[in-house]
Design a protein around this motif. Structure first.
Motif, PDB file in Angstrom:
ATOM      1  N   UNK A   1       0.852  -1.190   0.000  1.00  0.00           N
ATOM      2  CA  UNK A   1       0.000   0.000   0.000  1.00  0.00           C
ATOM      3  C   UNK A   1       0.885   1.236   0.000  1.00  0.00           C
ATOM      4  N   UNK A   2       0.546   2.190  -0.848  1.00  0.00           N
ATOM      5  CA  UNK A   2       1.327   3.419  -0.991  1.00  0.00           C
ATOM      6  C   UNK A   2       0.436   4.629  -0.764  1.00  0.00           C
ATOM      7  N   UNK A   3       0.936   5.576   0.030  1.00  0.00           N
ATOM      8  CA  UNK A   3       0.187   6.791   0.308  1.00  0.00           C
ATOM      9  C   UNK A   3       1.104   7.989   0.102  1.00  0.00           C
ATOM     10  N   UNK A   4       0.751   8.853  -0.852  1.00  0.00           N
ATOM     11  CA  UNK A   4       1.536  10.039  -1.139  1.00  0.00           C
ATOM     12  C   UNK A   4       1.051  11.218  -0.296  1.00  0.00           C
ATOM     13  N   UNK A   5       1.951  12.154  -0.068  1.00  0.00           N
ATOM     14  CA  UNK A   5       1.611  13.399   0.614  1.00  0.00           C
ATOM     15  C   UNK A   5       2.595  14.467   0.188  1.00  0.00           C
ATOM     16  N   UNK A   6       2.250  15.717   0.472  1.00  0.00           N
ATOM     17  CA  UNK A   6       3.168  16.818   0.238  1.00  0.00           C
ATOM     18  C   UNK A   6       2.849  17.689  -0.948  1.00  0.00           C
ATOM     19  N   UNK A   7       1.823  17.354  -1.711  1.00  0.00           N
ATOM     20  CA  UNK A   7       1.470  18.191  -2.841  1.00  0.00           C
ATOM     21  C   UNK A   7       0.891  19.516  -2.405  1.00  0.00           C
ATOM     22  N   UNK A   8       0.720  20.403  -3.374  1.00  0.00           N
ATOM     23  CA  UNK A   8       0.144  21.702  -3.049  1.00  0.00           C
ATOM     24  C   UNK A   8       0.266  22.670  -4.188  1.00  0.00           C
ATOM     25  N   UNK A   9      -0.078  23.924  -3.889  1.00  0.00           N
ATOM     26  CA  UNK A   9      -0.013  25.015  -4.857  1.00  0.00           C
ATOM     27  C   UNK A   9       1.205  25.871  -4.539  1.00  0.00           C
ATOM     28  N   UNK A  10       2.086  26.011  -5.517  1.00  0.00           N
ATOM     29  CA  UNK A  10       3.294  26.817  -5.336  1.00  0.00           C
ATOM     30  C   UNK A  10       3.473  27.727  -6.544  1.00  0.00           C
ATOM     31  N   UNK A  11       4.435  28.624  -6.443  1.00  0.00           N
ATOM     32  CA  UNK A  11       4.732  29.523  -7.549  1.00  0.00           C
ATOM     33  C   UNK A  11       5.961  29.044  -8.315  1.00  0.00           C
ATOM     34  N   UNK A  12       6.111  29.540  -9.514  1.00  0.00           N
ATOM     35  CA  UNK A  12       7.277  29.208 -10.337  1.00  0.00           C
ATOM     36  C   UNK A  12       8.555  29.510  -9.567  1.00  0.00           C
ATOM     37  N   UNK A  13       9.464  28.533  -9.579  1.00  0.00           N
ATOM     38  CA  UNK A  13      10.728  28.700  -8.886  1.00  0.00           C
ATOM     39  C   UNK A  13      10.735  28.159  -7.468  1.00  0.00           C
ATOM     40  N   UNK A  14       9.582  27.851  -6.945  1.00  0.00           N
ATOM     41  CA  UNK A  14       9.486  27.330  -5.574  1.00  0.00           C
ATOM     42  C   UNK A  14       9.933  25.866  -5.509  1.00  0.00           C
ATOM     43  N   UNK A  15      10.025  25.382  -4.286  1.00  0.00           N
ATOM     44  CA  UNK A  15      10.385  23.982  -4.035  1.00  0.00           C
ATOM     45  C   UNK A  15       9.237  23.278  -3.327  1.00  0.00           C
ATOM     46  N   UNK A  16       9.239  21.959  -3.465  1.00  0.00           N
ATOM     47  CA  UNK A  16       8.210  21.142  -2.827  1.00  0.00           C
ATOM     48  C   UNK A  16       8.789  19.750  -2.614  1.00  0.00           C
ATOM     49  N   UNK A  17       8.383  19.120  -1.546  1.00  0.00           N
ATOM     50  CA  UNK A  17       8.863  17.770  -1.258  1.00  0.00           C
ATOM     51  C   UNK A  17       7.674  16.834  -1.120  1.00  0.00           C
ATOM     52  N   UNK A  18       7.658  15.812  -1.953  1.00  0.00           N
ATOM     53  CA  UNK A  18       6.621  14.792  -1.888  1.00  0.00           C
ATOM     54  C   UNK A  18       7.146  13.579  -1.126  1.00  0.00           C
ATOM     55  N   UNK A  19       6.260  12.940  -0.409  1.00  0.00           N
ATOM     56  CA  UNK A  19       6.628  11.724   0.318  1.00  0.00           C
ATOM     57  C   UNK A  19       5.662  10.603  -0.026  1.00  0.00           C
ATOM     58  N   UNK A  20       6.178   9.399   0.024  1.00  0.00           N
ATOM     59  CA  UNK A  20       5.365   8.208  -0.233  1.00  0.00           C
ATOM     60  C   UNK A  20       5.639   7.223   0.893  1.00  0.00           C
ATOM     61  N   UNK A  21       4.602   6.920   1.643  1.00  0.00           N
ATOM     62  CA  UNK A  21       4.716   5.960   2.741  1.00  0.00           C
ATOM     63  C   UNK A  21       4.223   4.601   2.267  1.00  0.00           C
ATOM     64  N   UNK A  22       5.039   3.584   2.458  1.00  0.00           N
ATOM     65  CA  UNK A  22       4.688   2.249   1.997  1.00  0.00           C
ATOM     66  C   UNK A  22       4.429   1.321   3.169  1.00  0.00           C
ATOM     67  N   UNK A  23       3.496   0.429   2.994  1.00  0.00           N
ATOM     68  CA  UNK A  23       3.205  -0.587   3.997  1.00  0.00           C
ATOM     69  C   UNK A  23       2.828  -1.871   3.279  1.00  0.00           C
ATOM     70  N   UNK A  24       2.863  -2.955   4.012  1.00  0.00           N
ATOM     71  CA  UNK A  24       2.513  -4.227   3.422  1.00  0.00           C
ATOM     72  C   UNK A  24       3.715  -5.142   3.344  1.00  0.00           C
ATOM     73  N   UNK A  25       3.959  -5.687   2.201  1.00  0.00           N
ATOM     74  CA  UNK A  25       5.045  -6.626   2.030  1.00  0.00           C
ATOM     75  C   UNK A  25       6.388  -5.927   2.161  1.00  0.00           C
ATOM     76  N   UNK A  26       7.425  -6.721   2.269  1.00  0.00           N
ATOM     77  CA  UNK A  26       8.746  -6.183   2.526  1.00  0.00           C
ATOM     78  C   UNK A  26       9.082  -5.088   1.524  1.00  0.00           C
ATOM     79  N   UNK A  27       9.185  -3.889   2.039  1.00  0.00           N
ATOM     80  CA  UNK A  27       9.355  -2.708   1.201  1.00  0.00           C
ATOM     81  C   UNK A  27      10.632  -2.753   0.401  1.00  0.00           C
ATOM     82  N   UNK A  28      11.678  -3.227   1.011  1.00  0.00           N
ATOM     83  CA  UNK A  28      12.991  -3.173   0.372  1.00  0.00           C
ATOM     84  C   UNK A  28      13.107  -4.093  -0.834  1.00  0.00           C
ATOM     85  N   UNK A  29      12.125  -4.948  -1.061  1.00  0.00           N
ATOM     86  CA  UNK A  29      12.175  -5.834  -2.213  1.00  0.00           C
ATOM     87  C   UNK A  29      11.779  -5.126  -3.493  1.00  0.00           C
TER      88      UNK A  29
END
Length: 121
Positions: free
Chosen positions: A3-31
C-alpha cells in the motif's frame, strides 16, 4: 501486497520547491524498486524518477534531471521526491509506484492515490 500513500502536494509559484513523500506498507518494502510518475490533464502518465534499493541507483526523466531528487529511507519505508525550481509544466498529479523497473508505468504493480502539484506562473 503493498500500500502506498503520497503526501506533500500543493499550490506553489514558479521557482518554488516542494517535497513529496510516499509511505509504503505491506510486504517487505525493500524488495521493490520505487518510482514517481505524473499525469497532467489530458496527457498520458509519464515517468519522473526511480530508485533501486539494491545499489541505490537513481534514474530521472530528462525534463526533471537536475531539479528533482528521489531518495528513500528503507527503515521508515518512505520514498521522497524533492523538487526545486518548479515550473508551470510540472503541474500534474504525482503518483508513487512500486514493484516495477524502468520508466514504463505498465511495469509497476502498485500505485498510490496521487497527490496534486500545481505550479502557478
Amino acid at each position: 501486497q503493498v500500500q502506498l500513500v503520497e503526501s506533500g502536494g500543493g499550490l506553489v509559484q514558479t521557482g518554488d520547491s516542494l517535497r513529496l513523500s510516499c509511505a509504503a506498507s505491506g510486504r517487505t518494502f525493500s524488495r521493490y524498486n520505487m518510482a514517481w510518475f505524473r499525469q497532467a490533464p489530458g496527457k498520458e502518465r509519464e515517468f519522473v524518477a526511480a530508485i533501486k534499493w539494491r545499489g541505490g541507483n537513481t534514474y530521472y526523466a530528462d525534463s526533471v534531471r537536475g531539479r528533482f531528487t528521489i531518495s528513500g529511507d528503507n527503515a521508515k519505508n518512505t520514498v521522497s521526491l524533492q523538487m526545486i525550481s518548479l515550473k508551470p509544466e510540472d503541474t500534474a498529479v504525482y503518483y508513487c509506484a512500486a514493484g516495477g523497473s524502468g520508466s514504463s508505468s505498465i511495469d509497476y504493480a502498485y500505485w498510490g492515490q496521487g497527490t496534486q502539484v500545481t505550479v502557478s506562473s
